[in-house]
Design a protein around this motif. Structure first.
Motif, PDB file in Angstrom:
ATOM      1  N   PHE A 236      70.781 -63.000  15.967  1.00 54.06           N
ATOM      2  CA  PHE A 236      70.732 -61.682  15.344  1.00 54.06           C
ATOM      3  C   PHE A 236      69.949 -61.803  14.039  1.00 54.06           C
ATOM      4  O   PHE A 236      69.635 -62.894  13.572  1.00 54.06           O
TER       5      PHE A 236
ATOM      6  N   GLU B 189      72.249 -58.913  25.857  1.00 52.02           N
ATOM      7  CA  GLU B 189      73.254 -57.955  26.332  1.00 52.02           C
ATOM      8  C   GLU B 189      72.586 -56.765  27.008  1.00 52.02           C
ATOM      9  O   GLU B 189      72.976 -56.348  28.107  1.00 52.02           O
TER      10      GLU B 189
ATOM     11  N   PRO C 288      72.402 -65.621  21.824  1.00 54.83           N
ATOM     12  CA  PRO C 288      71.458 -64.698  21.185  1.00 54.83           C
ATOM     13  C   PRO C 288      71.455 -64.823  19.666  1.00 54.83           C
ATOM     14  O   PRO C 288      72.488 -65.073  19.051  1.00 54.83           O
TER      15      PRO C 288
ATOM     16  N   GLU D 293      74.342 -54.640  11.291  1.00 51.60           N
ATOM     17  CA  GLU D 293      73.962 -55.100  12.626  1.00 51.60           C
ATOM     18  C   GLU D 293      75.070 -54.990  13.676  1.00 51.60           C
ATOM     19  O   GLU D 293      74.810 -55.086  14.871  1.00 51.60           O
ATOM     20  N   ASN D 294      76.314 -54.792  13.228  1.00 54.50           N
ATOM     21  CA  ASN D 294      77.380 -54.652  14.219  1.00 54.50           C
ATOM     22  C   ASN D 294      77.716 -53.190  14.513  1.00 54.50           C
ATOM     23  O   ASN D 294      78.728 -52.891  15.140  1.00 54.50           O
ATOM     24  N   LEU D 295      76.865 -52.281  14.082  1.00 54.46           N
ATOM     25  CA  LEU D 295      77.072 -50.866  14.403  1.00 54.46           C
ATOM     26  C   LEU D 295      76.938 -50.653  15.912  1.00 54.46           C
ATOM     27  O   LEU D 295      76.234 -51.405  16.597  1.00 54.46           O
ATOM     28  N   ASN D 296      77.568 -49.593  16.400  1.00 56.46           N
ATOM     29  CA  ASN D 296      77.424 -49.273  17.818  1.00 56.46           C
ATOM     30  C   ASN D 296      75.984 -48.876  18.115  1.00 56.46           C
ATOM     31  O   ASN D 296      75.353 -48.177  17.338  1.00 56.46           O
ATOM     32  N   GLY D 297      75.518 -49.318  19.262  1.00 56.94           N
ATOM     33  CA  GLY D 297      74.148 -49.003  19.640  1.00 56.94           C
ATOM     34  C   GLY D 297      73.200 -50.155  19.357  1.00 56.94           C
ATOM     35  O   GLY D 297      72.034 -50.094  19.722  1.00 56.94           O
ATOM     36  N   ILE D 298      73.699 -51.209  18.719  1.00 55.00           N
ATOM     37  CA  ILE D 298      72.842 -52.369  18.467  1.00 55.00           C
ATOM     38  C   ILE D 298      73.220 -53.483  19.442  1.00 55.00           C
ATOM     39  O   ILE D 298      74.360 -53.939  19.479  1.00 55.00           O
ATOM     40  N   TYR D 299      72.244 -53.853  20.239  1.00 59.10           N
ATOM     41  CA  TYR D 299      72.455 -54.837  21.308  1.00 59.10           C
ATOM     42  C   TYR D 299      71.588 -56.064  21.068  1.00 59.10           C
ATOM     43  O   TYR D 299      70.419 -55.921  20.705  1.00 59.10           O
ATOM     44  N   SER D 300      72.104 -57.233  21.378  1.00 60.69           N
ATOM     45  CA  SER D 300      71.194 -58.354  21.540  1.00 60.69           C
ATOM     46  C   SER D 300      70.370 -58.052  22.794  1.00 60.69           C
ATOM     47  O   SER D 300      70.837 -57.333  23.687  1.00 60.69           O
TER      48      SER D 300
ATOM     49  N   LYS E 180      79.858 -42.518  11.718  1.00 60.26           N
ATOM     50  CA  LYS E 180      80.899 -42.680  12.730  1.00 60.26           C
ATOM     51  C   LYS E 180      80.816 -44.055  13.392  1.00 60.26           C
ATOM     52  O   LYS E 180      81.319 -44.266  14.490  1.00 60.26           O
ATOM     53  N   GLY E 181      80.120 -44.946  12.756  1.00 59.64           N
ATOM     54  CA  GLY E 181      80.038 -46.294  13.310  1.00 59.64           C
ATOM     55  C   GLY E 181      78.880 -46.494  14.262  1.00 59.64           C
ATOM     56  O   GLY E 181      78.776 -47.544  14.893  1.00 59.64           O
TER      57      GLY E 181
END
Ligand SMILES: Cc1cc2nc3c(=O)[nH]c(=O)nc-3n(C[C@H](O)[C@H](O)[C@H](O)COP(=O)(O)OP(=O)(O)OC[C@H]3O[C@@H](n4cnc5c(N)ncnc54)[C@H](O)[C@@H]3O)c2cc1C
Ligand SMILES: Cc1cc2nc3c(=O)[nH]c(=O)nc-3n(C[C@H](O)[C@H](O)[C@H](O)COP(=O)(O)OP(=O)(O)OC[C@H]3O[C@@H](n4cnc5c(N)ncnc54)[C@H](O)[C@@H]3O)c2cc1C
Ligand code: SF4
Ligand code: SF4
Ligand code: FES
Lengths: 278, 480
Positions: free
Chosen positions: B248, B264, B246, B254-261, B356-357
């Protein structure tokens, strides 16, 4: 289907399985892991290949009961089968004759540090190992670790066994008293690896850690496992799981490990309820 | 007889009934219901049976379109399915997912004045009819040759190649890294567009042909290509591992939680069935406000899955205009009907953190079309000062994929392009390494199901030739 050839209960929370997977056993090397899925509805989870027996055609894994999948896994017994086992995955540990090395295993991280210590020992290194856990009953594989180490130090947080300390205390002492350590290997909870790295950075000793980020396919296809190393995004499953600890952003790792806290709680409760009913 | 049909031929194409948008946007059931037999015959009757059928030239595998449509008109549905299968092993899949509007249907003569024949819908109808009749025919196989071929990857390229080789009497083993065969058809394209049972049936059919399917086998890790060719005693390999890496955006946060390729997000939803969590164990974040970035099929799929997982708002963010979106028209249309909001000429600049990430928003900038670039397309350029923020809790960059280096970068002697795809002859799939063929997305980059399938078939033929003569033409690859 992959049969469980042997089960050992190492503590209330930690279980070890020997799983029949001949091809994987033939290929496995220190530092590699595999992915399992218990059954059709199961999640894919990564576990380290803590040992392998090429004659018996088995791989050994040691896992801690933390959520739904690992609790469910622990209910399986000898002779039961696991639907999917995929491996060996990840880049093997770079093993060489470095001289003097220290291997640190924290909690369930004692298991994955074992094959690395063994390979380093076989390659002719002098291996000092430190294994630690919260309390006595969580220490396992002490004899196994001793058999591949020139020196073994055991610590517990509460002092119920070995030395009362966290692993970084003896590590710091060793590095202070012994100038001649070429490398440190550390596996355990992210927070432990982070503090090991802070300690070794002080002494400028190269440190290899194994990152346990959340994974799905573990073949580099999804990016779930992304970690930040040296300011770059890496995929732990294929670029790692081992990285230069001094370059790892542990805060990103820890934040990403918490991504599904509420879902994990829900999954475990759902599993427990279903078990009660049946 | 011809004359009578001339007068009765309906002008307009027979529409396929489908779930109403409001309803389907909340479930994972397939969107169109498929034709009834009457509808299929009626639609088939629109075809002029051209002597020089243009439609056929638009199909990458040259399906004999007028011939199968004629059989439908005569009510010989199963024979129609067999007719398609002479050229296309996966009609139930292709009828659903081919970009017909730029392939077969784009060249249909009827399209010049009105609507082209609904070739895809008809293809789908006969394939489903054959399946429902329980009459899946296993074609005759040639006598066993004793030759062994390893196919790596079970997407459309691998499946098609394996099927043809098995029919030629060879022993074929497919090695698949995941726990289910099918490639993108299983892990990528969602249930509501391609029900998984259809892919499973196609795989069963290939097993019936005698092909061994080994799942959970990552080639490059468990075995190398050289080991397959030597210890594994395979006479040839076909690499069809797809383009699974994938991409990005490479923007902050972009590596925060909730961000998906997209890979994924779709893998969790499709392969792992996380829309059934907690009955199935794999979780996925059910965003309330979701941003999907991109304009291809993958972006449409991700957006529509997000809706079905319960999102209140799904924002599709695309930096060019809608006319340039590479997705199938039907997908764009379906996505809009279901309530996906299109933000075209918009580009994300960075993701915002909730402290909180977790991702809490995406900052975007408006774009306008500037001068044409090398490709002749007008290049989008940012409009200064037009930044704005969309509050979100899930983001899905769907920017396309590249070659996954896991296997291909570790095969001695295998030539790769700069981007990491395998260098292979277009007609045969021959690579720079003797005995190793390749096809599908791992050669072309992300393309289509039917192109992958076509490449698999061409290589099957070439492998059969190679096994007879052991002839390897590497001149094509010599540096000129
Ligand atoms: C390369 C690697 C090697 C590992 N080796 C071991 C090992 O030898 N022994 C061991 O006990 N554990 C190991 N782990 C961690 C193990 O994978 C998790 O404990 C397990 O997935 C938890 O699943 P669960 O459903 O029981 O718990 P959950 O309730 O789902 O999760 C508990 C925690 O485990 C982590 N986790 C959850 N899902 C996954 C996933 N799909 N992949 C990775 N981590 C996840 C998360 O941080 C989460 O907070 C390893 C992880 C990695 C990446
Ligand atoms: C979400 C999505 C939607 C799409 N929609 C459409 C559409 O509507 N119409 C259309 O025509 N096309 C569509 N495409 C594109 C199409 O699916 C691909 O072009 C096609 O699947 C490529 O086929 P393939 O056989 O080359 O590879 P893939 O389908 O990618 O299959 C490759 C397989 O190889 C396996 N593999 C990879 N590495 C290894 C290894 N080392 N060892 C063993 N196995 C390995 C993978 O797990 C995978 O199963 C879509 C793609 C995506 C992602
Ligand atoms: S395979 Fe695809 S392009 Fe060819 S006729 Fe069928 S729908 Fe059209
Ligand atoms: S071009 Fe159109 S009308 Fe002519 S044969 Fe093909 S489908 Fe029929
Ligand atoms: S787990 Fe999917 S890329 Fe690493």
């Amino acid at each position: 289907m992959y049969r469980i050839a042997r089960k050992d209960i190492l503590s209330e929370a930690v279980v070890s399985f020997e799983i029949e997977a001949r091809e994987i056993a033939n290929k496995a090397r220190a530092g590699q892991f595999f992915v399992l899925r218990i059954d059709e509805r199961g999640e894919r989870i990564p576990l380290t290949i803590a040992d392998f027996d090429r004659d018996r055609g088995t791989i050994t894994t040691v896992f801690q009961k933390v959520g739904k999948t690992t609790h469910h896994l622990a209910t399986l017994g000898e002779g039961d089968s696991i639907s999917d086992v995929v491996g060996p995955l990840g880049t093997p540990t770079h093993i060489d004759r470095f001289g003097n090395v220290i291997c640190v295993g924290g909690g369930v991280g004692i298991a994955p540090i074992f094959p690395i210590a063994r390979a380093l020992k076989h390659a002719g290194n002098t291996v000092i190992s430190i294994i630690g856990a919260r309390m006595r009953e969580l220490i396992f594989w002490e004899e196994k670790m001793r058999s591949v180490s020139d020196k073994l130090i055991v610590t517990t947080d509460d002092g119920s066994y070995g030395r009362k300390a966290v692993v970084t205390v003896p590590l710091d002492e060793l590095l202070t008293n012994n100038e001649d350590i070429q490398r440190v290997y550390a596996i355990g909870p992210a927070i432990m690896m982070k503090f090991v790295c802070i300690t070794t950075q002080k002494h400028r000793v190269k440190t290899i850690v194994s990152l346990n980020s959340i994974m799905v396919d573990a073949t580099g296809m999804c990016g779930a496992c992304r970690v930040e190393v040296g300011g770059e995004t890496k995929f732990a499953c294929v670029d790692g799981p081992e990285f230069d600890g001094h370059a790892v952003d542990f805060d990103v790792l820890m934040a990403r490990q918490r991504m599904y806290l509420s879902e994990e709680k829900e999954a475990l409760e759902h599993y427990r309820k279903k078990k009660e009913v049946s | 007889m011809g004359e009578r049909q001339e007068t009765e031929r309906p002008k307009k194409r027979i529409p396929m009934r489908e779930q109403p948008p409001g309803e389907r946007a909340r479930n994972f059931m397939e969107v169109p219901y498929g034709y009834t037999a009457e509808e299929a015959v009626e639609e088939a009757s629109r075809c002029l049976q051209c002597l020089k059928p243009m439609c056929r030239l638009g199909c990458p595998v040259l399906v004999d379109i007028p011939a199968f449509i004629k059989l439908i008109r005569e009510g010989r549905f199963i024979e129609a399915a067999w007719k398609i299968k002479e050229d296309n092993a996966l009609p139930a899949v292709c009828g659903r997912v081919c970009p017909q509007e730029i392939q077969c249907e784009s060249l249909c003569i009827l399209g010049k004045k009105g609507e082209p024949v609904a070739i895809g819908n008809l293809e789908r109808f006969v394939a489903d009819f054959e399946r429902d009749a329980g009459e899946i025919r296993v074609p005759e196989k040639l006598p066993t040759t004793g030759r062994r071929i390893a196919v790596i990857g079970s997407g459309p390229a691998g499946l098609a190649c394996a099927a043809d080789l098995a029919k030629l009497g060879h022993h074929v083993t497919i090695f698949e890294a995941l726990h289910k065969p099918g490639g993108v058809l299983i892990y990528g394209i969602p249930e509501f567009r391609l029900p998984k049972i259809i892919v499973e049936r196609e795989v069963d059919y290939i097993k019936k042909l005698g092909v061994d399917v080994m799942v959970n086998t990552v080639i490059g890790k468990l075995y190398t290509i050289d080991e397959l060719l030597t210890e594994g005693r395979y006479d040839a390999c076909f690499i069809a591992t797809g383009a699974g890496l994938p991409l990005f955006l490479g923007i902050p946060g972009e590596n925060l939680n909730g961000i998906y390729s997209a890979n994924e997000f779709l893998t969790r939803a499709n392969l792992m069935k996380s829309y059934l969590f907690p009955e199935y164990d794999t979780p996925v974040k059910r965003g309330r406000s979701v941003a999907v970035i991109g304009g291809g099929n993958v972006a449409m799929d991700a957006a529509r899955v997000a809706l079905r997982l319960g999102a209140e708002k799904v924002h599709l963010i695309y930096r060019r205009s809608e006319a340039e979106m590479p997705a199938r028209r039907a997908e764009i249309h379906h996505a809009r009907e279901e309530g996906v909001e299109f933000n075209t000429l918009t580009n994300p600049v960075r993701f915002l953190d909730d402290g909180k990430g977790n991702v809490s928003g995406v900052e975007c900038i408006r774009m306008e079309l500037g001068e044409p670039d090398e490709s002749g397309r007008r290049k989008p350029v940012p409009v200064k000062g037009s930044e704005f923020t969309i509050p979100i809790d899930v983001a899905i960059p769907a920017l396309g994929t590249r070659s996954n280096p896991l296997l291909v970068s570790n095969v001695p002697g295998l030539g790769l392009t700069k981007k990491g795809y395998i260098v292979a002859d277009e007609e045969t799939g021959m690579t720079t390494k003797k005995g190793v063929f390749a096809g599908g997305d791992i050669v072309t980059g992300s393309a289509t199901v039917i192109l992958a399938l076509g490449a698999g078939r061409k290589s099957a033929q070439a492998i059969d030739d190679y096994l007879k003569w052991k002839f390897w033409d590497t001149r094509k690859f010599a540096p000129s």
